[in-house]
Write a protein that holds these residues in place. Structure first.
Motif, short mmCIF file in Angstrom:
data_model
loop_
_atom_site.label_atom_id
_atom_site.label_comp_id
_atom_site.label_asym_id
_atom_site.label_seq_id
_atom_site.Cartn_x
_atom_site.Cartn_y
_atom_site.Cartn_z
N TYR A 1 0.82 -1.21 0.00
CA TYR A 1 0.00 0.00 0.00
C TYR A 1 0.86 1.26 0.00
O TYR A 1 0.37 2.35 -0.30
CB TYR A 1 -0.94 0.00 1.21
CG TYR A 1 -1.95 -1.12 1.17
CD1 TYR A 1 -3.06 -1.07 0.33
CD2 TYR A 1 -1.78 -2.26 1.97
CE1 TYR A 1 -3.97 -2.11 0.29
CE2 TYR A 1 -2.69 -3.30 1.94
CZ TYR A 1 -3.79 -3.22 1.10
OH TYR A 1 -4.69 -4.25 1.05
N ASP A 2 2.15 1.11 0.34
CA ASP A 2 3.08 2.25 0.30
C ASP A 2 3.81 2.33 -1.04
O ASP A 2 4.77 3.11 -1.18
CB ASP A 2 4.12 2.12 1.43
CG ASP A 2 3.48 2.26 2.81
OD1 ASP A 2 2.36 2.81 2.88
OD2 ASP A 2 4.09 1.82 3.80
N GLY A 3 3.39 1.51 -2.00
CA GLY A 3 4.01 1.54 -3.32
C GLY A 3 5.26 0.70 -3.45
O GLY A 3 6.03 0.88 -4.40
N VAL A 4 5.51 -0.19 -2.49
CA VAL A 4 6.70 -1.06 -2.53
C VAL A 4 6.30 -2.38 -3.16
O VAL A 4 5.36 -3.04 -2.72
CB VAL A 4 7.26 -1.30 -1.12
CG1 VAL A 4 8.45 -2.26 -1.18
CG2 VAL A 4 7.66 0.02 -0.49
N TYR A 5 7.03 -2.76 -4.20
CA TYR A 5 6.76 -4.04 -4.86
C TYR A 5 7.48 -5.16 -4.13
O TYR A 5 8.71 -5.18 -4.01
CB TYR A 5 7.22 -3.99 -6.32
CG TYR A 5 7.15 -5.33 -7.02
CD1 TYR A 5 5.94 -5.82 -7.47
CD2 TYR A 5 8.30 -6.11 -7.20
CE1 TYR A 5 5.86 -7.06 -8.10
CE2 TYR A 5 8.23 -7.35 -7.82
CZ TYR A 5 7.00 -7.80 -8.26
OH TYR A 5 6.92 -9.04 -8.88
N LEU A 6 6.72 -6.10 -3.59
CA LEU A 6 7.29 -7.28 -2.95
C LEU A 6 7.22 -8.46 -3.91
O LEU A 6 6.35 -8.51 -4.78
CB LEU A 6 6.53 -7.61 -1.67
CG LEU A 6 6.56 -6.55 -0.55
CD1 LEU A 6 5.68 -6.97 0.62
CD2 LEU A 6 7.99 -6.30 -0.08
N ASN A 7 8.12 -9.41 -3.75
CA ASN A 7 8.09 -10.60 -4.59
C ASN A 7 7.74 -11.82 -3.73
O ASN A 7 7.53 -11.72 -2.52
CB ASN A 7 9.42 -10.79 -5.33
CG ASN A 7 10.61 -10.85 -4.38
OD1 ASN A 7 10.46 -11.12 -3.18
ND2 ASN A 7 11.80 -10.61 -4.89
N LYS A 8 7.69 -12.98 -4.35
CA LYS A 8 7.29 -14.18 -3.63
C LYS A 8 8.28 -14.53 -2.51
O LYS A 8 7.89 -15.11 -1.49
CB LYS A 8 7.13 -15.35 -4.59
CG LYS A 8 8.39 -15.72 -5.36
CD LYS A 8 8.10 -16.82 -6.37
CE LYS A 8 9.34 -17.16 -7.20
NZ LYS A 8 9.05 -18.20 -8.22
N ALA A 9 9.55 -14.15 -2.71
CA ALA A 9 10.54 -14.43 -1.66
C ALA A 9 10.21 -13.70 -0.37
O ALA A 9 10.49 -14.20 0.72
CB ALA A 9 11.94 -14.05 -2.15
N SER A 10 9.61 -12.50 -0.48
CA SER A 10 9.27 -11.71 0.71
C SER A 10 8.35 -12.51 1.62
O SER A 10 8.54 -12.54 2.85
CB SER A 10 8.60 -10.40 0.29
OG SER A 10 9.33 -9.74 -0.71
#
Length: 511
Positions: free
Chosen positions: A399-408
């Motif tokens: 929601y803060d515009g940070v792209y997370l990936n599956k590893a996260s």
């Protein structure tokens, strides 16, 4: 004075005209109302001459068109004009567009059409096609484009064409095609390998760890006057020696390079700095940077980053921070890699709060943290069993515009399953599946077993149902364990809601 006769004659002339009042002089005489214009449908269209499409216009239209079929239609439409003949530029543009969208059958048709043209073609067109074919794993076609240069361009391929094709084939692992290319270019085209060609071969041998063959290549280079070793040659070979732990030989090669009048740049020094840091000799790497400054070569951000990484790897965070501060005093802005190096070092020794503070400093300095940085922080929190904060980050960051990936997500799930935090693991599973991420196969099985062992058979059934919907196929042991651990209440729930799960899991095992 006007004579009487003239006055009388003029009076007679004016008296014959109708009298108009001065007040009405400016008004238009009333006349019959004009006929209304004919209706639009009754107008006859005047045929407009079609606009002639020039070569420049055709090139612009093809480049702007996103649909490859429509781009080809523009190309064909231009060729139908009287007096128009395509040239190298229009052919090059349409071929690039078609290859970009992997329309290789159309590319072959255009190449066939080019055989009937009389215009002059340049080899750059074929170098571009080589790259496209190589990206699409059509390596035979890559080689064909090299052989097509001579008949189309009416000149033998340049050394640049040979080096481009050779590099593409070697990078893709097709050594047999690369050997054929070298043999044919020497025997059939009379092309002698230059320094660039030898450097490609030397790089390949170093990448494979075959340093003896790499030195043989260098030996041949020294024997030929037109292919003497250059800075790239020495840098590549020093990198191979450093990666193999042969640091003393790398230094000797460095000294030989300097004695030949080839002066090292920051990239060459970085090979040695990284080599010593990887070998656990960060202090010697620091001495190399000092030697670098004394000889007038200013360290760049990559040199500082490599040295910081070496100290962090040895667990010497304070010295790494000193290098970081020195870098900023020299006017270099730290990037995400530098910050992540320090953050990772802090997390490894349990100083997670300091790592989070450094993350805030990144934001204040205008340095945007990437997903790798956040994953390091998340892993550090989990290592300290601060699962609530880690899960809060997973929930909030998108929601803060940070792209997370599956590893996260998998980092946290692995820790939760390992530490027996099954309730939180189930909550995280729902968040993962909601956002389109599925736990790793081994983790999914570990989750099912962990839920059973913690007496959460119903939750295990629910988790299995959700996972199989995403294509998960449980291990046989996991399925047997799930059935054997089901309690009376869980068995009733399994009969009511889980018959489909049993059928799906069984079919998955069969499949």
């Amino acid at each position: 004075m006007i004579s009487r006769r003239k006055y009388v004659n003029s009076h007679r002339y004016f008296s014959s005209l109708p009298w108009i009042s001065p007040l009405q002089y400016q008004k238009q005489p009333t006349s019959r109302k004009p006929d209304p214009p004919p209706p639009f449908d009754s107008l006859q269209e005047v045929p407009r001459k079609p606009r002639f499409i020039s070569h420049e216009t055709a090139i612009h239209m093809i480049k702007m068109e996103k649909n490859p079929q429509k781009a080809l239609d523009i190309f064909n439409m231009a060729s139908e004009q009287r007096g128009f003949n395509h040239n190298h530029s229009t052919y090059s543009t349409i071929l690039h567009k078609l290859a970009l969208y992997k329309k290789f059958n159309a590319v072959d048709a255009i190449l066939h059409q080019m055989t009937f043209e009389t215009c002059k073609f340049h080899e750059g067109l074929f170098l571009n096609l080589m790259t496209h074919f190589s990206k699409s794993s059509l390596h035979e076609k890559t080689l064909q484009m090299f052989y097509a240069i001579k008949p189309f361009v009416r000149e033998k391929p340049s050394p640049k064409a040979l080096s481009t094709c050779l590099n593409l084939l070697i990078e893709s692992g097709h050594i047999d095609l690369a050997q054929k290319l070298l043999s044919d270019s020497r025997t059939k085209l009379g092309l002698q390998p230059n320094t660039c060609i030898f450097n490609i071969l030397l790089k390949y041998h170093c990448k494979c760890g075959d340093l003896d063959s790499a030195f043989e290549v260098m030996k041949k280079m020294k024997m030929l006057k037109h292919s003497l070793p250059n800075q790239i040659t020495y840098c590549t070979l020093m990198g191979g020696l450093s990666n193999g732990g042969r640091l003393s030989e790398a230094i000797e090669l460095f000294e030989e390079m300097v004695s030949k009048g080839i002066f090292p740049d920051a990239l060459t020094y970085n090979v040695l700095i990284k080599g010593f840091c990887q070998g656990g000799k960060a202090d010697k790497a620091k001495h190399i940077m000092g030697f670098m400054r004394k000889n007038g070569c200013i360290p760049n951000i990559f040199n500082y980053s490599a040295l910081m990484n070496g100290f962090c790897k040895d667990g010497r965070f304070e010295e790494a921070k000193e290098i970081f501060d020195e870098m900023r005093r020299c006017g270099l802005e730290a990037d995400a890699i530098c910050y992540t190096t320090l953050i990772g070092s802090l997390c490894r020794v349990g100083r997670v709060d300091e790592a989070i503070a450094m993350l805030k400093e990144m934001k204040e300095k205008g340095c945007k943290a990437d997903v790798v940085t956040f994953n390091v922080i998340i892993g550090g929190l989990c290592g300290e069993r601060r699962f609530e904060e880690a899960m809060e980050m997973l929930e909030r960051l998108p929601y803060d515009g940070v792209y997370l990936n599956k590893a996260s997500y998998r980092i946290v799930m692995n820790y939760l399953c390992r530490e027996g935090e099954m309730k939180r693991a189930m909550s995280l599973l729902g968040l993962m599946l909601e956002r389109g991420y599925v736990p790793h196969f081994a983790t999914s099985n570990e989750l099912l077993i962990g839920l059973c062992e913690s007496g959460r058979a119903v939750a295990a059934t629910e988790a299995l149902y959700q996972l199989t919907d995403k294509g998960f196929k449980p291990e046989f042991d996991s399925w047997v364990r799930l059935k054997s651990e089901v309690s009376v209440d869980g068995d009733r729930q399994l009969r009511q809601d889980g018959l489909q799960i049993q059928g799906k899991a069984s079919s998955s095992l069969i499949g």
